[in-house]
Design a protein around this motif. Sequence first.
Motif, short mmCIF file in Angstrom:
data_model
loop_
_atom_site.label_atom_id
_atom_site.label_comp_id
_atom_site.label_asym_id
_atom_site.label_seq_id
_atom_site.Cartn_x
_atom_site.Cartn_y
_atom_site.Cartn_z
N LEU A 1 0.83 -1.21 0.00
CA LEU A 1 0.00 0.00 0.00
C LEU A 1 0.86 1.26 0.00
O LEU A 1 0.41 2.32 -0.42
CB LEU A 1 -0.92 0.02 1.23
N TYR A 2 2.09 1.14 0.48
CA TYR A 2 2.97 2.29 0.61
C TYR A 2 4.06 2.31 -0.45
O TYR A 2 4.99 3.11 -0.39
CB TYR A 2 3.59 2.30 2.01
N GLY A 3 3.95 1.41 -1.43
CA GLY A 3 4.89 1.41 -2.54
C GLY A 3 6.15 0.60 -2.31
O GLY A 3 7.09 0.68 -3.10
N ILE A 4 6.20 -0.19 -1.22
CA ILE A 4 7.35 -1.06 -0.98
C ILE A 4 7.40 -2.11 -2.08
O ILE A 4 6.40 -2.76 -2.38
CB ILE A 4 7.23 -1.75 0.38
N ALA A 5 8.56 -2.30 -2.69
CA ALA A 5 8.70 -3.27 -3.77
C ALA A 5 8.51 -4.69 -3.24
O ALA A 5 9.02 -5.02 -2.17
CB ALA A 5 10.07 -3.15 -4.43
N PRO A 6 7.80 -5.57 -3.97
CA PRO A 6 7.60 -6.95 -3.50
C PRO A 6 8.88 -7.75 -3.46
O PRO A 6 9.03 -8.65 -2.65
CB PRO A 6 6.61 -7.52 -4.53
N ASN A 7 9.80 -7.44 -4.35
CA ASN A 7 11.12 -8.08 -4.38
C ASN A 7 11.95 -7.30 -5.39
O ASN A 7 11.47 -6.31 -5.97
CB ASN A 7 11.02 -9.57 -4.77
N GLU A 8 13.18 -7.72 -5.62
CA GLU A 8 14.05 -7.01 -6.55
C GLU A 8 14.05 -7.63 -7.93
O GLU A 8 14.80 -7.19 -8.80
CB GLU A 8 15.48 -6.99 -5.99
N GLU A 9 13.18 -8.63 -8.16
CA GLU A 9 13.22 -9.36 -9.41
C GLU A 9 11.99 -9.15 -10.28
O GLU A 9 12.08 -9.18 -11.51
CB GLU A 9 13.36 -10.87 -9.12
#
Length: 315
Positions: free
Chosen positions: A170-178
């Motif tokens: 919800l706050y734009g944190i990336a789910p992962n780097e891939e």
Amino acid sequence: MEEVARALRDHVKTFFVAHPEEGKRLRSLLPSQRIFILHGFLPNQIDDIVRYNLVPVLNSYAQVKQWQNFCKVHGCRHPVALQFDSGMSRFGLSEEDLDREALSSCQPVLVMSHLACADHPNDASNEWQRQNFIRMAQRFPGVPRSLAASSGIFLGSKYHFDLVRPGAALYGIAPNEETPHSLKPVVELDARILQIRHLTKGASVGYGLTWEAKHAARIATVGIGYADGFLRSAGNKAALWWRDKRLPVVGRVSMDSLSVDISTIPEAALTDDMSLSVIGPHQDVDALARASGTIGYEILTSLGSRFSRIYCDNE
């Protein structure tokens, strides 16, 4: 919590919080939505669970028994959810627990579990946990299922089941780097310059004098420190920004302040009320986390209460 709830209440029917006290606060804003309590309850919190129409997530056999005893004594029926331990060895009922007598009469409104490695899409444990969850959920036919939180959503539709639980997403944190994603950061953070010092070559900065000027430098003391959530581990590693200029943090981070090298900012651009960007267009939450040796979740949840918060709608 209050501002996020107001933004989401016309779009979301189900909310999750960790503790009953949070559920009580949230109920005043959300009179009709379902509110699940992820940690279930302590024995002295059951009355509030019922009074505020909250749905406890039962995580252990002991909680199941306590809840059933309460309902029997008070002659009430109240919705509950069951969490399964599908392999993370954290919260949840085991398969052995599901064979015990009290579970045979349990009628949950939701069964759920949590993925340990969802932020690593190619980790084999994701599918292994999914299969474990399916097997355990079959004990409760027809009951809605939930497995994926923020990173799990990006593993694909087979992880979605009936309900997903986006949190950090919800706050734009990336789910992962891939995995490519379209999440946009929603948090920006600026901090004021409190003092500017002109150092000569060889001068040192901060506790322990861990940074030494290799040449004459202009150093700004900025009003943010580890008491505000700018982690101490970021000393001599992270940076702040002014426009498109990266300004390295020099020396150790103090409780209420840190120092940055602002030598690249033109002298004429300096003002008495100048602020620098901590989180913004050039450095999102995840980037600051990497520089601090942690994850974006810790950065967001560490942000302290001393900031002046400005909420912008419809942006």
